[in-house]
Design an enzyme around this catalytic site. Sequence first.
Site, short mmCIF file in Angstrom:
data_model
loop_
_atom_site.label_atom_id
_atom_site.label_comp_id
_atom_site.label_asym_id
_atom_site.label_seq_id
_atom_site.Cartn_x
_atom_site.Cartn_y
_atom_site.Cartn_z
NE ARG A 92 -3.40 2.43 2.74
CZ ARG A 92 -3.20 3.29 3.75
NH1 ARG A 92 -2.36 3.01 4.71
NH2 ARG A 92 -3.88 4.41 3.80
CG HIS A 136 -0.88 8.95 3.55
ND1 HIS A 136 -1.00 7.59 3.78
CD2 HIS A 136 -0.48 9.47 4.73
CE1 HIS A 136 -0.68 7.31 5.04
NE2 HIS A 136 -0.36 8.44 5.63
CD GLU A 181 -4.45 7.62 9.99
OE1 GLU A 181 -3.97 8.67 10.43
OE2 GLU A 181 -4.09 6.50 10.38
CG ASN A 309 -4.95 3.44 8.82
OD1 ASN A 309 -5.13 2.46 8.10
ND2 ASN A 309 -4.38 4.54 8.39
CE1 TYR A 311 0.16 2.92 13.60
CE2 TYR A 311 -1.79 4.00 12.71
CZ TYR A 311 -0.53 3.44 12.52
OH TYR A 311 0.02 3.40 11.27
CD GLU A 378 -1.36 4.03 8.03
OE1 GLU A 378 -1.11 4.50 9.17
OE2 GLU A 378 -1.50 4.73 7.01
C1 FCB Z 1 -0.89 7.19 10.78
C2 FCB Z 1 -0.50 7.72 9.42
C3 FCB Z 1 0.83 7.20 8.94
C4 FCB Z 1 1.84 7.11 10.05
C5 FCB Z 1 1.27 6.36 11.22
C6 FCB Z 1 2.23 6.20 12.37
O1 FCB Z 1 -1.76 8.09 11.40
O2 FCB Z 1 -1.47 7.40 8.47
O3 FCB Z 1 1.25 8.01 7.88
O4 FCB Z 1 2.27 8.38 10.39
O5 FCB Z 1 0.13 7.03 11.70
#
Ligand code: FCB
Length: 473
Positions: A92, A136, A181, A309, A311, A378
């Site tokens: 990607r 992006h 995002e 995505n 985290y 992600e």
């Molecule tokens: C996300 C982004 C990516 C990277 C990661 C850590 O928010 O999409 O570009 O910075 O975090």
Amino acid sequence: MSNPASPPAVDVLDERPGLTFPPGFLWGAATAAYQIEGAAAVDGRAPSIWDTFSHTEGRVVAGHTGDVACDHYHRLGDDVALMAELGLKSYRFSVSWSRVQPTGTGAANPGGLDFYRRLVDELLANGIEPWLTLYHWDLPQPLEDAGGWPARDTAARFADYTTLVADALGDRVRYWTTLNEPWCSAFLGYGSGVHAPGRTNGADAVRAGHHLMLGHGLAVQALRAARPAAEVGVTVNLYPVDPASDSPADSDAARRIDGLANRFFLDPLLRGSYPEDLVADLSTVTDFEHVRDGDLATISTPLDLVGVNYYSRHVVAAPVEGVEADPAPSCWPGSEDVRFVTRGVPVTDMGWEIDAPGLTETLRRVNGYTDLPLYVTENGSAFVDSVVDGQVDDVDRLAYFDAHLRAAHEAIDAGVPLRGYFAWSLMDNFEWAWGYTKRFGMIHVDYDSQVRTPKSSAKWYASVIRRNGLAAQ
Ligand code: FCB
């Protein structure tokens, strides 16, 4: 990888029975144009908002810029060879709008398109499925000068740019993501101002969020018109939002932040409406006069897939009476005084709490909105790495991936149609406002020499891909 045949440095898989993913599961890794390409002024590319921002003093740690980054623009062949050694099924990447259409309007720049043609051809020649993200975060600077995402016209410009890319690459690219995002583009770019273009106005942030989604809807329609066979989706960054206690005030704080972080995007994109409570929460910020008849129908144009995505998780609490909100510009307009609480659980080098069950929860939540196939587009972690005798033994990052893949598998067991997973990131890169100080890569990059060194996590990920699965715990 230097020697793909050598056993992975960390391989717990031989010791325990396997946890298998569905056949055809799309194992990938992700990057973004400004974070890796460099070649900022080559072959007709002009500045984007991230060029301007990173060249403005005080915006990015240590004055780092993406001028050179990983120099991927000139190392495309070697980088795709590394992907092939990893065994990636898909890669990607994002297209730099400023490379393809330097002023943000008008004809395509053939030099810019050529780079992506070469990249796509190289991927296909190596049996790697290209997954193309159109946006992006790197808006051409002339479009920001004309008003940026708070201006409605930017949405139409995005659709035009989409047509240029679809015409050039649509015969070879099957998977398309419109936006990456949009929360970050809108609320970090125009709210707190910690991302480009660095503006700080809550109403502009809300307008930007709307016009990003409008641009997405128009881009989906442009893609459908140009390439009916394309698989089209959008990538949202989602967080479970928990109240710090079961008090009604904390629950309300969680509702508000969930509205801004998650439902601001999920509801318009997948249900065609803004949540009423969110609109009420934002009443001191905007009257939503920027929303025109028909916009929500455009925004909710049917998709083929949704990218998630993931985290971390947010835990929030109600404001403390008598304590003023932080006066710094906020990415939570209308809810500036909500407190973000840390739980004392392990964090990554970003300070983000590690919370793998949150991925299962998030995927199940999106599946409650839609039956569409989902992809984790992600997921990953920054840790401080050190190169010792030419090796990077990143056990923390490996453990993060392992835990989150287990969580992804749990979602599949619960019936979520999860079809793929993209590790963030293929290699260390320019981490936005943090410059090169945060490393998310499975492949280490020495920014002086541009030498790439696959870390233990890369070797482990290669073994996961080979086996299409993980060890059970
Ligand atoms: C996300 C982004 C990516 C990277 C990661 C850590 O928010 O999409 O570009 O910075 O975090």
